[in-house]
Design a protein around this motif. Structure first.
Motif, PDB file in Angstrom:
ATOM      1  N   GLU A 172      -0.018   0.195  -4.609  1.00  0.00           N
ATOM      2  CA  GLU A 172      -0.496   0.728  -3.326  1.00  0.00           C
ATOM      3  C   GLU A 172      -1.954   0.399  -3.049  1.00  0.00           C
ATOM      4  O   GLU A 172      -2.336   0.139  -1.905  1.00  0.00           O
ATOM      5  CB  GLU A 172      -0.360   2.257  -3.311  1.00  0.00           C
ATOM      6  CG  GLU A 172       0.928   2.758  -2.759  1.00  0.00           C
ATOM      7  CD  GLU A 172       1.009   4.265  -2.842  1.00  0.00           C
ATOM      8  OE1 GLU A 172       2.063   4.803  -2.502  1.00  0.00           O
ATOM      9  OE2 GLU A 172       0.021   4.909  -3.265  1.00  0.00           O
ATOM     10  N   MET A 175      -2.141  -3.175  -1.872  1.00  0.00           N
ATOM     11  CA  MET A 175      -1.530  -3.314  -0.546  1.00  0.00           C
ATOM     12  C   MET A 175      -2.390  -2.655   0.522  1.00  0.00           C
ATOM     13  O   MET A 175      -2.540  -3.179   1.630  1.00  0.00           O
ATOM     14  CB  MET A 175      -0.138  -2.676  -0.542  1.00  0.00           C
ATOM     15  CG  MET A 175       0.913  -3.610  -1.032  1.00  0.00           C
ATOM     16  SD  MET A 175       1.092  -5.026   0.128  1.00  0.00           S
ATOM     17  CE  MET A 175       2.177  -6.035  -0.865  1.00  0.00           C
ATOM     18  N   LEU A 179      -3.879  -4.621   3.713  1.00  0.00           N
ATOM     19  CA  LEU A 179      -3.599  -4.245   5.106  1.00  0.00           C
ATOM     20  C   LEU A 179      -4.884  -3.871   5.837  1.00  0.00           C
ATOM     21  O   LEU A 179      -5.053  -4.180   7.024  1.00  0.00           O
ATOM     22  CB  LEU A 179      -2.569  -3.109   5.154  1.00  0.00           C
ATOM     23  CG  LEU A 179      -1.152  -3.545   4.746  1.00  0.00           C
ATOM     24  CD1 LEU A 179      -0.224  -2.338   4.622  1.00  0.00           C
ATOM     25  CD2 LEU A 179      -0.573  -4.541   5.753  1.00  0.00           C
ATOM     26  N   GLU A 190      -3.633  -0.061  15.857  1.00  0.00           N
ATOM     27  CA  GLU A 190      -2.357   0.611  15.643  1.00  0.00           C
ATOM     28  C   GLU A 190      -2.649   1.888  14.873  1.00  0.00           C
ATOM     29  O   GLU A 190      -2.750   1.868  13.650  1.00  0.00           O
ATOM     30  CB  GLU A 190      -1.402  -0.287  14.835  1.00  0.00           C
ATOM     31  CG  GLU A 190      -0.996  -1.572  15.553  1.00  0.00           C
ATOM     32  CD  GLU A 190      -0.045  -2.438  14.709  1.00  0.00           C
ATOM     33  OE1 GLU A 190       0.533  -1.908  13.730  1.00  0.00           O
ATOM     34  OE2 GLU A 190       0.101  -3.617  15.034  1.00  0.00           O
ATOM     35  N   LEU A 193      -0.610   2.655  11.742  1.00  0.00           N
ATOM     36  CA  LEU A 193      -0.888   1.776  10.610  1.00  0.00           C
ATOM     37  C   LEU A 193      -2.240   2.109   9.987  1.00  0.00           C
ATOM     38  O   LEU A 193      -2.376   2.193   8.766  1.00  0.00           O
ATOM     39  CB  LEU A 193      -0.836   0.304  11.037  1.00  0.00           C
ATOM     40  CG  LEU A 193      -1.125  -0.710   9.921  1.00  0.00           C
ATOM     41  CD1 LEU A 193      -0.150  -0.560   8.762  1.00  0.00           C
ATOM     42  CD2 LEU A 193      -1.081  -2.133  10.468  1.00  0.00           C
ATOM     43  N   TRP A 196      -1.912   5.107   7.971  1.00  0.00           N
ATOM     44  CA  TRP A 196      -1.197   4.805   6.736  1.00  0.00           C
ATOM     45  C   TRP A 196      -2.123   4.103   5.741  1.00  0.00           C
ATOM     46  O   TRP A 196      -2.137   4.415   4.548  1.00  0.00           O
ATOM     47  CB  TRP A 196       0.035   3.928   7.029  1.00  0.00           C
ATOM     48  CG  TRP A 196       0.845   3.734   5.790  1.00  0.00           C
ATOM     49  CD1 TRP A 196       1.866   4.514   5.338  1.00  0.00           C
ATOM     50  CD2 TRP A 196       0.657   2.705   4.809  1.00  0.00           C
ATOM     51  NE1 TRP A 196       2.311   4.042   4.127  1.00  0.00           N
ATOM     52  CE2 TRP A 196       1.590   2.947   3.780  1.00  0.00           C
ATOM     53  CE3 TRP A 196      -0.215   1.634   4.691  1.00  0.00           C
ATOM     54  CZ2 TRP A 196       1.683   2.135   2.652  1.00  0.00           C
ATOM     55  CZ3 TRP A 196      -0.131   0.828   3.562  1.00  0.00           C
ATOM     56  CH2 TRP A 196       0.812   1.076   2.564  1.00  0.00           C
ATOM     57  N   CYS A 200      -2.982   5.371   2.146  1.00  0.00           N
ATOM     58  CA  CYS A 200      -2.556   4.550   1.014  1.00  0.00           C
ATOM     59  C   CYS A 200      -3.738   4.068   0.204  1.00  0.00           C
ATOM     60  O   CYS A 200      -3.771   4.148  -1.012  1.00  0.00           O
ATOM     61  CB  CYS A 200      -1.780   3.360   1.557  1.00  0.00           C
ATOM     62  SG  CYS A 200      -1.428   2.086   0.361  1.00  0.00           S
TER      63      CYS A 200
END
Lengths: 346, 346
Positions: A172, A175, A179, A190, A193, A196, A200
């Protein structure tokens, strides 16, 4: 333990955290000694890791890992596992920071030059061959990877169920970093997103995952739902505070340049909030006419709203604790920790 | 097994290696599916890893890991462990290559653009914000770290004694990479150090360590001395061949630009040999008047000597096998593998 014994919960945590520090220092010293015997240069990547560990991070992740273990009633026989795990988490975090500073072209970390900055400067000062930037970033890439390997070596003895949580956490982190970078490069807005990514990248691995790892070592998976709710709420609060410090904070207290988030076009939750509410901000950050000064001027209202959101999140974290099967001293202590995280100045 | 059954030893290895491929593909597909559900962009770092794995490496390290296990008489009950370990080694290698290409500014790998090159190009083509190089290298940093994390997740179930070997191997890879880079930057000529770097960086982790990991999973630590001698000798031969291919090889066969080692001022064993023998080469590589063309012209004699040295190393590797407590079929198969490694063309 009764409510009046709160200081004892904290004292127990600090005693274990002291062992975490010794574990880190002992491991890194032994590695340095080993590699210096191979070649004096072998000290460089180890020192890059050690320097950052020693530069005094908040030790937030070890603190929540150890608290998760102790709050869950972890037994003395398993203490070494939680010490290893907490030390490992700090090294994972260290490696991520070394890489992150390359990704962000950030020159300062914890008040000292970032690894890549310092090593590029050494390259220049020594008149070495090749491109200083590539050399400095090369040392940072390898040192960051080394920190990650050291972390895995430290957690060698974790049982499989705990290792699974560990592996998810590490995946995570990468990632989330990716991102975050992708969204900044693309300039996309967004909100879902971005939220998130915040959860994350930072929240989940700073609080929720460490707590869960500690509870899992103590053999208390039943605490997972409550710790998840507490951790996710507080994790978002942690990240929101990070955003506020990154834009409005005091550079000395933060140990890194503030304002950089805006200059880096980072799609922070603060910015997302402003963009959702303010058409002009939306235009400024989505077009090619990014203007840091004007954006900053328009963030005042968002700052207040984010402070309100932090208050709500802290309340939600405390509510989650009320429902958890914890003794009162630890419930109180985790509540105090929530305040410390959400209302910190660096 | 008798000598006439050599093909069976190879067939047994290939059957397990087939499972290694399925393990890799299955793991990476599941990861991709998971992250695409979070966000379509989540495919990017997973694909960077998968792309390189699928681009057809030699699978040298899995081959030696599985051979070490089978030659040591590993039992079917432990086969999954060796499949996991071999798959993990390949991912460690993949991650190291992704990072290595950034360190070396190498644009091609296994015949396709390196991760950082491709991602920088995407950044430019998409008109994204920020510096394309930083973005491309950022994706490479994170993808390389991700490969390493995936490797650790794959080897979750290895027993502690095997994990210690694993951890040592991973640490050595990073340290070898660092010392290699440092020596090139400083332009130092230290034959002992360069030999150590070659052994540490490539030889040991390509052959010796994978063999030992396989034997350790099979519970045969008694094979360690023979495998160490075989592996160290063959590892050096492997690296020497790498040096020769890097300077004199065929770019198409190698899947990466040849001649780059010289352009990068890499202190290969080939160059060290030439410098020890040829005063002019020594001057060319230690001063500021590095001249790739002239150095190349003077390497003919060294090339012959390195070929001789490879022959000696292969002979030593075979001698080590003679003394090992192995069945004849596996002794013969490991001998054949030695030839394949030492006399390969890519």
């Amino acid at each position: 333990m009764s409510r009046s014994q709160v200081p004892q919960a904290r004292a127990a945590r600090l005693a274990v955290l002291e062992k975490v520090e010794r574990r880190l220092a002992g491991f890194l010293t032994a590695e340095r000694d080993h590699w210096v015997r191979v070649d004096p240069r072998g000290a460089v990547p180890v020192d890059a890791v050690t320097g950052l560990v020693a530069a005094g991070g908040k030790r937030l992740r070890p603190a929540f890992c150890v608290s998760g273990f102790l709050a869950a009633g972890g037994e003395a026989a398993d203490e070494q596992l939680v010490v290893d795990c907490a030390a490992g988490i700090e090294l994972v975090h260290t490696g991520a920071l070394v890489h992150d500073d390359v990704l962000d072209a950030s020159e300062l970390r914890r008040g000292v030059p970032a690894v890549h900055t310092r090593e590029s400067a050494t390259h220049i000062a020594s008149g070495w061959r090749g491109e200083p930037r590539r050399y400095g970033e090369g040392v940072a890439i390898l040192s960051g990877a080394l920190a990650q390997i050291y972390a895995e070596r430290l957690v060698r003895d974790l049982p499989p169920v705990v290792r699974d949580l560990w592996g998810e956490m590490l995946t995570e982190i990468q990632m989330g970093q990716f991102l975050d970078m992708a969204v900044a490069a693309e300039g996309v807005i967004e909100p879902e997103l971005s939220r998130w990514v915040a959860v994350c990248k930072s929240g989940r691995y700073s609080i929720h995952r460490p707590l869960l790892l500690g509870a899992a070592i103590a053999g208390r998976p039943d605490l997972a739902p409550a710790f998840e709710e507490y951790g996710e709420a507080l994790g978002e609060a942690f990240q929101l505070r990070d955003d506020l410090i990154g834009v409005f904070g005091d550079s000395d207290a933060a140990g890194k340049p503030v304002g950089l988030d805006l200059e880096q076009h980072k799609m922070t939750l603060l910015l997302v909030e402003a963009a959702e509410r303010d058409e002009r901000v939306r235009k400024l950050i989505s077009g090619n006419d990014w203007d840091t000064e004007e954006i900053l001027d328009r963030l005042g209202e968002s700052r207040l709203r984010i402070e309100q959101r932090i208050d709500e999140l802290v309340a939600r974290a405390r509510t989650a604790l009320e429902r958890a099967d914890l003794d009162d001293a630890w419930r109180a202590e985790l509540g105090v920790m929530a305040d410390e995280v959400a209302y910190r100045s660096r």
